[in-house]
Design a protein around this motif. Structure first.
Motif, PDB file in Angstrom:
ATOM      1  N   PHE A  87       9.962   3.648   3.320  1.00 21.40           N
ATOM      2  CA  PHE A  87       9.758   3.417   4.187  1.00 21.40           C
ATOM      3  C   PHE A  87      11.113   2.649   3.843  1.00 21.40           C
ATOM      4  O   PHE A  87      10.605   1.493   4.876  1.00 21.40           O
ATOM      5  CB  PHE A  87       8.635   2.615   4.246  1.00 21.40           C
ATOM      6  N   TRP A  90      11.320   1.726   8.317  1.00 21.34           N
ATOM      7  CA  TRP A  90       9.896   1.336   8.924  1.00 21.34           C
ATOM      8  C   TRP A  90       9.935   0.758  10.669  1.00 21.34           C
ATOM      9  O   TRP A  90       9.296   1.146  11.856  1.00 21.34           O
ATOM     10  CB  TRP A  90       9.130   0.614   8.136  1.00 21.34           C
ATOM     11  N   TRP A  93      11.595   3.394  12.903  1.00 25.16           N
ATOM     12  CA  TRP A  93      10.236   4.416  13.069  1.00 25.16           C
ATOM     13  C   TRP A  93       9.063   4.559  14.170  1.00 25.16           C
ATOM     14  O   TRP A  93       8.353   5.267  14.459  1.00 25.16           O
ATOM     15  CB  TRP A  93      10.106   4.799  12.100  1.00 25.16           C
ATOM     16  N   ALA A 264       8.368  10.923   4.768  1.00 25.62           N
ATOM     17  CA  ALA A 264       7.154   9.111   5.437  1.00 25.62           C
ATOM     18  C   ALA A 264       7.701   8.732   6.696  1.00 25.62           C
ATOM     19  O   ALA A 264       6.562   8.361   7.425  1.00 25.62           O
ATOM     20  CB  ALA A 264       9.165   8.527   4.786  1.00 25.62           C
ATOM     21  N   THR A 268       4.225   8.746   8.501  1.00 28.67           N
ATOM     22  CA  THR A 268       3.636   7.679   9.685  1.00 28.67           C
ATOM     23  C   THR A 268       2.700   8.522  11.236  1.00 28.67           C
ATOM     24  O   THR A 268       1.885   7.772  11.451  1.00 28.67           O
ATOM     25  CB  THR A 268       5.252   7.430  10.397  1.00 28.67           C
TER      26      THR A 268
END
Length: 294
Positions: A87, A90, A93, A264, A268
């Motif tokens: 991640f 992250w 994202w 990933a 999510t």
């Protein structure tokens, strides 16, 4: 206290048994014919759609190997052995995921407001006239028949890349879907309160406001929350055509073969949809009772 049990004559009992067996045989024959027709239609549909079981079993390994690759880091280790590497993006994202949720929220809100204004005109028992009802129903059918991703592609061409195209696409599709659901609830409403309010000389709007709306408002809210869950998933896909959100990052990862990034981002999205599903289900049960969750 004794009870008398009547015993039919053997001839009459035999006739009843024969009639029962004939009825059971007819029912079994109808079931067998229905199953045969279903299988025949399935075979024809599979042939027309070029569903080839040989191709499926030949290449099913590619499907499994792709999942093996997206669960493997560039170093060769499994993704769950190094969450920091898995991640790594992250922050980016989560920002795009928040954009996706906002796209679905704004689109659902606009669509629900427009559907609320049109559903009374589309319902058979509340529409002011047949011509207006016909026009509104065809409009709602058009809005929900065209896939939202097609609307998104059109709006991307018209307004450029970004969340605006996704909001407009979700709003239009939401108008058609919620408008139909709202109008069906209105058609099942009890019209006696409407007759009572109309007898006082109240206007059409007053009849809808005080006689119909109180009966259907809980269903409206429940269906709207359900539609919000669906639209979060739809907004994720719309990024594939440049309509903003995390889908845009997902399609880039797929095209550039960033395998661990694909898993990933997918994880999510899945976790976000789970949380929204649980939250909206809890909210519906709190507001309208457990039966509203189904």
């Amino acid at each position: 206290m004794t009870t008398a049990v009547s015993i039919l004559p053997p001839q009459q009992l035999a006739e009843l048994n024969r009639a029962y067996r004939r009825e059971v045989a007819r029912k079994r024959l109808r079931t067998a014919l229905a199953a045969a027709l279903f299988l025949a239609a399935l075979v024809v549909a599979a042939f027309g759609a070029e569903v080839n079981l040989k191709t499926f079993f030949t290449y099913i390994g590619n499907f499994a190997s792709y999942f093996d690759r997206i669960l493997t880091l560039d170093s060769g280790a499994r993704v769950w052995t190094d969450f920091g590497e898995w991640f790594w993006g992250w922050r980016k994202w989560l920002h795009l995921l928040g954009e996706t949720i906002l796209i679905s929220y704004v689109g659902t809100l606009i669509g629900a407001v427009l559907a609320f204004g049109l559903n009374f005109l589309a319902a058979e028992n509340t529409s002011p006239g047949p011509v207006l009802r016909f026009v509104v129903r065809r409009l709602l059918e058009f809005a929900r028949t065209v896939p939202s991703i097609v609307f998104a592609l059109i709006f991307v061409i018209a307004f450029g890349l970004g969340p605006m195209a996704g909001v407009l696409a979700i709003a239009i599709h939401c108008v058609g879907a919620l408008g139909k659901q709202y109008s069906e609830m209105v058609e099942n409403a009890d019209m006696k309160p409407v007759e009572g309010i109309r007898s006082t000389g109240a206007s059409w709007i007053s009849c809808m406001r005080f006689a119909v709306l109180p009966q259907v408002i809980a269903g409206y809210a429940s269906y709207t929350l359900l539609r919000l869950e669906i639209n979060v998933r739809e907004a994720s896909v719309m990024g594939f055509v440049g309509a903003g959100g995390i889908g845009q990052e997902l399609v880039v990862a797929i095209r550039k073969f960033y395998y661990s990034d694909v898993s990933a981002i997918l994880l999510t999205i899945i976790l976000t949809v789970f949380v929204i599903d649980i939250a909206t289900g809890w909210l519906r049960s709190r507001l309208f009772g457990r039966e509203a969750r189904t």
